[in-house]
Motif scaffolding. Structure first.
Motif, PDB file in Angstrom:
ATOM      1  N   MET A   1       0.852  -1.189   0.000  1.00  0.00           N
ATOM      2  CA  MET A   1       0.000   0.000   0.000  1.00  0.00           C
ATOM      3  C   MET A   1       0.892   1.245   0.000  1.00  0.00           C
ATOM      4  SD  MET A   1      -3.121   1.049   2.525  1.00  0.00           S
ATOM      5  CE  MET A   1      -4.432   0.044   1.922  1.00  0.00           C
ATOM      6  N   THR A   2       0.566   2.194  -0.832  1.00  0.00           N
ATOM      7  CA  THR A   2       1.328   3.425  -0.973  1.00  0.00           C
ATOM      8  C   THR A   2       0.952   4.389   0.141  1.00  0.00           C
ATOM      9  OG1 THR A   2       1.235   3.069  -3.358  1.00  0.00           O
ATOM     10  CG2 THR A   2       1.906   5.246  -2.612  1.00  0.00           C
ATOM     11  N   SER A   3       1.946   5.149   0.641  1.00  0.00           N
ATOM     12  CA  SER A   3       1.655   6.089   1.722  1.00  0.00           C
ATOM     13  C   SER A   3       0.773   7.230   1.229  1.00  0.00           C
ATOM     14  CB  SER A   3       2.956   6.655   2.298  1.00  0.00           C
ATOM     15  OG  SER A   3       3.478   7.664   1.452  1.00  0.00           O
ATOM     16  N   LEU A   4       0.010   7.792   2.151  1.00  0.00           N
ATOM     17  CA  LEU A   4      -0.876   8.909   1.795  1.00  0.00           C
ATOM     18  C   LEU A   4      -0.085  10.124   1.354  1.00  0.00           C
ATOM     19  CD1 LEU A   4      -3.670   8.621   4.507  1.00  0.00           C
ATOM     20  CD2 LEU A   4      -3.691   7.810   2.141  1.00  0.00           C
ATOM     21  N   ILE A   5       1.088  10.320   1.922  1.00  0.00           N
ATOM     22  CA  ILE A   5       1.933  11.456   1.518  1.00  0.00           C
ATOM     23  C   ILE A   5       2.376  11.272   0.067  1.00  0.00           C
ATOM     24  CG2 ILE A   5       4.159  12.593   1.905  1.00  0.00           C
ATOM     25  CD1 ILE A   5       3.690  12.074   4.919  1.00  0.00           C
ATOM     26  N   ALA A   6       2.758  10.045  -0.304  1.00  0.00           N
ATOM     27  CA  ALA A   6       3.164   9.783  -1.687  1.00  0.00           C
ATOM     28  C   ALA A   6       1.986   9.999  -2.636  1.00  0.00           C
ATOM     29  CB  ALA A   6       3.701   8.361  -1.820  1.00  0.00           C
ATOM     30  N   ILE A   7       0.804   9.509  -2.253  1.00  0.00           N
ATOM     31  CA  ILE A   7      -0.383   9.712  -3.082  1.00  0.00           C
ATOM     32  C   ILE A   7      -0.676  11.203  -3.236  1.00  0.00           C
ATOM     33  CG2 ILE A   7      -2.894   9.362  -3.206  1.00  0.00           C
ATOM     34  CD1 ILE A   7      -2.395   6.614  -1.848  1.00  0.00           C
ATOM     35  N   ALA A   8      -0.613  11.944  -2.129  1.00  0.00           N
ATOM     36  CA  ALA A   8      -0.868  13.391  -2.172  1.00  0.00           C
ATOM     37  C   ALA A   8       0.121  14.079  -3.116  1.00  0.00           C
ATOM     38  CB  ALA A   8      -0.778  13.992  -0.773  1.00  0.00           C
ATOM     39  N   TRP A   9       1.395  13.743  -3.007  1.00  0.00           N
ATOM     40  CA  TRP A   9       2.423  14.383  -3.835  1.00  0.00           C
ATOM     41  C   TRP A   9       2.216  14.042  -5.313  1.00  0.00           C
ATOM     42  CZ3 TRP A   9       5.119  18.356  -4.435  1.00  0.00           C
ATOM     43  CH2 TRP A   9       6.241  18.392  -5.253  1.00  0.00           C
ATOM     44  N   ILE A  10       1.915  12.792  -5.627  1.00  0.00           N
ATOM     45  CA  ILE A  10       1.703  12.370  -7.016  1.00  0.00           C
ATOM     46  C   ILE A  10       0.525  13.140  -7.618  1.00  0.00           C
ATOM     47  CG2 ILE A  10       0.902  10.446  -8.451  1.00  0.00           C
ATOM     48  CD1 ILE A  10       2.570   8.626  -6.463  1.00  0.00           C
ATOM     49  N   TYR A  11      -0.586  13.178  -6.913  1.00  0.00           N
ATOM     50  CA  TYR A  11      -1.778  13.826  -7.472  1.00  0.00           C
ATOM     51  C   TYR A  11      -1.678  15.342  -7.452  1.00  0.00           C
ATOM     52  CZ  TYR A  11      -3.870   9.434  -8.383  1.00  0.00           C
ATOM     53  OH  TYR A  11      -4.113   8.195  -8.912  1.00  0.00           O
ATOM     54  N   PHE A  12      -0.942  15.904  -6.533  1.00  0.00           N
ATOM     55  CA  PHE A  12      -0.694  17.347  -6.546  1.00  0.00           C
ATOM     56  C   PHE A  12       0.092  17.713  -7.805  1.00  0.00           C
ATOM     57  CE2 PHE A  12       1.868  21.095  -5.509  1.00  0.00           C
ATOM     58  CZ  PHE A  12       0.863  21.984  -5.152  1.00  0.00           C
ATOM     59  N   ILE A  14       0.220  15.993 -10.617  1.00  0.00           N
ATOM     60  CA  ILE A  14      -0.664  15.824 -11.772  1.00  0.00           C
ATOM     61  C   ILE A  14      -1.585  17.038 -11.884  1.00  0.00           C
ATOM     62  CG2 ILE A  14      -2.597  14.480 -12.701  1.00  0.00           C
ATOM     63  CD1 ILE A  14      -1.227  11.974 -11.462  1.00  0.00           C
ATOM     64  N   GLY A  15      -2.129  17.484 -10.773  1.00  0.00           N
ATOM     65  CA  GLY A  15      -3.018  18.645 -10.766  1.00  0.00           C
ATOM     66  C   GLY A  15      -2.341  19.907 -11.273  1.00  0.00           C
ATOM     67  N   LEU A  16      -1.032  20.020 -11.067  1.00  0.00           N
ATOM     68  CA  LEU A  16      -0.300  21.193 -11.534  1.00  0.00           C
ATOM     69  C   LEU A  16      -0.301  21.310 -13.059  1.00  0.00           C
ATOM     70  CD1 LEU A  16       2.836  21.302  -9.206  1.00  0.00           C
ATOM     71  CD2 LEU A  16       0.994  22.980  -9.321  1.00  0.00           C
ATOM     72  N   ILE A  17      -0.395  20.185 -13.744  1.00  0.00           N
ATOM     73  CA  ILE A  17      -0.345  20.243 -15.210  1.00  0.00           C
ATOM     74  C   ILE A  17      -1.678  19.870 -15.827  1.00  0.00           C
ATOM     75  CG2 ILE A  17       2.124  19.863 -15.372  1.00  0.00           C
ATOM     76  CD1 ILE A  17       1.457  16.937 -16.087  1.00  0.00           C
ATOM     77  N   PHE A  18      -2.763  20.070 -15.099  1.00  0.00           N
ATOM     78  CA  PHE A  18      -4.108  19.757 -15.562  1.00  0.00           C
ATOM     79  C   PHE A  18      -4.570  20.819 -16.563  1.00  0.00           C
ATOM     80  CE2 PHE A  18      -7.243  16.849 -13.303  1.00  0.00           C
ATOM     81  CZ  PHE A  18      -7.993  16.626 -14.430  1.00  0.00           C
ATOM     82  N   VAL A  19      -3.641  21.378 -17.350  1.00  0.00           N
ATOM     83  CA  VAL A  19      -3.941  22.416 -18.321  1.00  0.00           C
ATOM     84  C   VAL A  19      -4.606  21.780 -19.533  1.00  0.00           C
ATOM     85  CG1 VAL A  19      -2.940  24.152 -19.851  1.00  0.00           C
ATOM     86  CG2 VAL A  19      -1.971  23.782 -17.585  1.00  0.00           C
ATOM     87  N   GLY A  20      -5.700  22.354 -19.982  1.00  0.00           N
ATOM     88  CA  GLY A  20      -6.331  21.879 -21.198  1.00  0.00           C
ATOM     89  C   GLY A  20      -7.355  20.792 -20.980  1.00  0.00           C
ATOM     90  N   GLY A  21      -7.624  20.471 -19.759  1.00  0.00           N
ATOM     91  CA  GLY A  21      -8.616  19.439 -19.472  1.00  0.00           C
ATOM     92  C   GLY A  21      -7.974  18.089 -19.239  1.00  0.00           C
ATOM     93  N   GLY A  22      -8.768  17.204 -18.743  1.00  0.00           N
ATOM     94  CA  GLY A  22      -8.274  15.908 -18.316  1.00  0.00           C
ATOM     95  C   GLY A  22      -7.742  15.015 -19.408  1.00  0.00           C
ATOM     96  N   TYR A  23      -8.246  15.143 -20.629  1.00  0.00           N
ATOM     97  CA  TYR A  23      -7.825  14.240 -21.696  1.00  0.00           C
ATOM     98  C   TYR A  23      -6.352  14.391 -22.026  1.00  0.00           C
ATOM     99  CZ  TYR A  23     -12.737  13.445 -22.028  1.00  0.00           C
ATOM    100  OH  TYR A  23     -14.029  13.125 -21.713  1.00  0.00           O
ATOM    101  N   VAL A  24      -5.815  15.554 -21.777  1.00  0.00           N
ATOM    102  CA  VAL A  24      -4.393  15.794 -21.991  1.00  0.00           C
ATOM    103  C   VAL A  24      -3.569  14.909 -21.071  1.00  0.00           C
ATOM    104  CG1 VAL A  24      -2.609  17.559 -21.758  1.00  0.00           C
ATOM    105  CG2 VAL A  24      -4.795  18.140 -22.761  1.00  0.00           C
ATOM    106  N   CYS A  87      -5.539  23.542  -9.319  1.00  0.00           N
ATOM    107  CA  CYS A  87      -6.440  24.297 -10.200  1.00  0.00           C
ATOM    108  C   CYS A  87      -7.356  25.216  -9.403  1.00  0.00           C
ATOM    109  CB  CYS A  87      -7.237  23.369 -11.110  1.00  0.00           C
ATOM    110  SG  CYS A  87      -8.361  22.257 -10.279  1.00  0.00           S
ATOM    111  N   VAL A  88      -7.739  24.823  -8.205  1.00  0.00           N
ATOM    112  CA  VAL A  88      -8.572  25.702  -7.377  1.00  0.00           C
ATOM    113  C   VAL A  88      -7.782  26.954  -6.999  1.00  0.00           C
ATOM    114  CG1 VAL A  88      -9.676  25.921  -5.115  1.00  0.00           C
ATOM    115  CG2 VAL A  88     -10.098  23.901  -6.504  1.00  0.00           C
ATOM    116  N   VAL A  89      -6.546  26.766  -6.572  1.00  0.00           N
ATOM    117  CA  VAL A  89      -5.706  27.914  -6.201  1.00  0.00           C
ATOM    118  C   VAL A  89      -5.476  28.809  -7.416  1.00  0.00           C
ATOM    119  CG1 VAL A  89      -3.388  28.583  -5.431  1.00  0.00           C
ATOM    120  CG2 VAL A  89      -4.620  26.747  -4.251  1.00  0.00           C
ATOM    121  N   LEU A  90      -5.193  28.204  -8.564  1.00  0.00           N
ATOM    122  CA  LEU A  90      -4.970  28.985  -9.785  1.00  0.00           C
ATOM    123  C   LEU A  90      -6.221  29.770 -10.177  1.00  0.00           C
ATOM    124  CD1 LEU A  90      -3.089  29.712 -12.148  1.00  0.00           C
ATOM    125  CD2 LEU A  90      -4.043  27.745 -13.355  1.00  0.00           C
ATOM    126  N   MET A  91      -7.362  29.135 -10.134  1.00  0.00           N
ATOM    127  CA  MET A  91      -8.609  29.821 -10.492  1.00  0.00           C
ATOM    128  C   MET A  91      -8.941  30.941  -9.510  1.00  0.00           C
ATOM    129  SD  MET A  91      -9.796  28.918 -13.348  1.00  0.00           S
ATOM    130  CE  MET A  91      -8.096  28.955 -13.841  1.00  0.00           C
TER     131      MET A  91
END
Length: 172
Positions: A1-12, A14-24, A87-91
């Motif tokens: 099982m992956t640590s919650l900190i690792a999951i948070a960092w990975i998805y954070f 990913i969220g940083l480059i969520f430019v152009g919508g999810g399909y990108v 994306c919330v912070v950016l918006m």
């Protein structure tokens, strides 16, 4: 099982480059979730991607699903929250000043440069999904019919996806 900190960092990240919508992000998500961390098999990834299209915020739902696979319910919660934080912070920062900011030459030029790259990334995602999931004449026919319905009718994508699922069920 992956640590919650690792999951948070990975998805954070990913969220940083969520430019152009999810399909990108499909090629990146495939690489991270299937190849790098092996949270999903390719089949599970494709199934999760297909099912997530029936929900609001499809790729965010895929993040929830893979977060669950990586860390149970807490992992799902952390993945969902952290993919949205950037994306919330950016918006919040940009939203009020967008009209003024887009008139600044460097920002307008940057946005003009991003659009073709986003189209290219979406095309790459479509290519990767096609290579992984189109293996016979039946799949190509469903692809062509789905494309035609989506392109030349006003039928909602949800019904196209559901219809393709029913066709796949009936033809098996």
């Amino acid at each position: 099982m992956t640590s919650l900190i690792a999951i948070a960092w990975i998805y954070f990240r990913i969220g940083l480059i969520f430019v152009g919508g999810g399909y990108v992000l499909i090629p990146l998500l495939n690489h991270i979730m299937v190849e790098q961390y092996r949270w999903l098999t390719l089949r599970q990834f494709l199934d999760g991607l297909a099912l997530s299209q029936l929900t609001p915020g499809p790729l965010a739902m895929l993040a929830t699903f893979t977060g669950f696979r990586a860390g149970g319910f807490p992992g799902a919660l952390v993945a969902t929250i952290f993919i949205f934080i950037p994306c919330v912070v950016l918006m919040l920062a940009v939203g009020r000043n967008y009209d003024r900011l887009k008139k600044i030459d460097i920002i307008g030029s940057t946005l003009d440069g991003l659009l073709p790259a986003v189209v290219g990334l979406v095309a790459a995602a479509a290519w990767n999904l096609g290579v992984a999931s189109l293996s016979g004449v039946r799949e190509f026919l469903i692809l062509a019919v789905g494309f035609a319905i989506f392109k030349w009718t006003k039928i909602t994508p949800m019904f196209v996806i559901l219809g393709a699922g029913v066709v796949g069920l009936l033809l098996n």
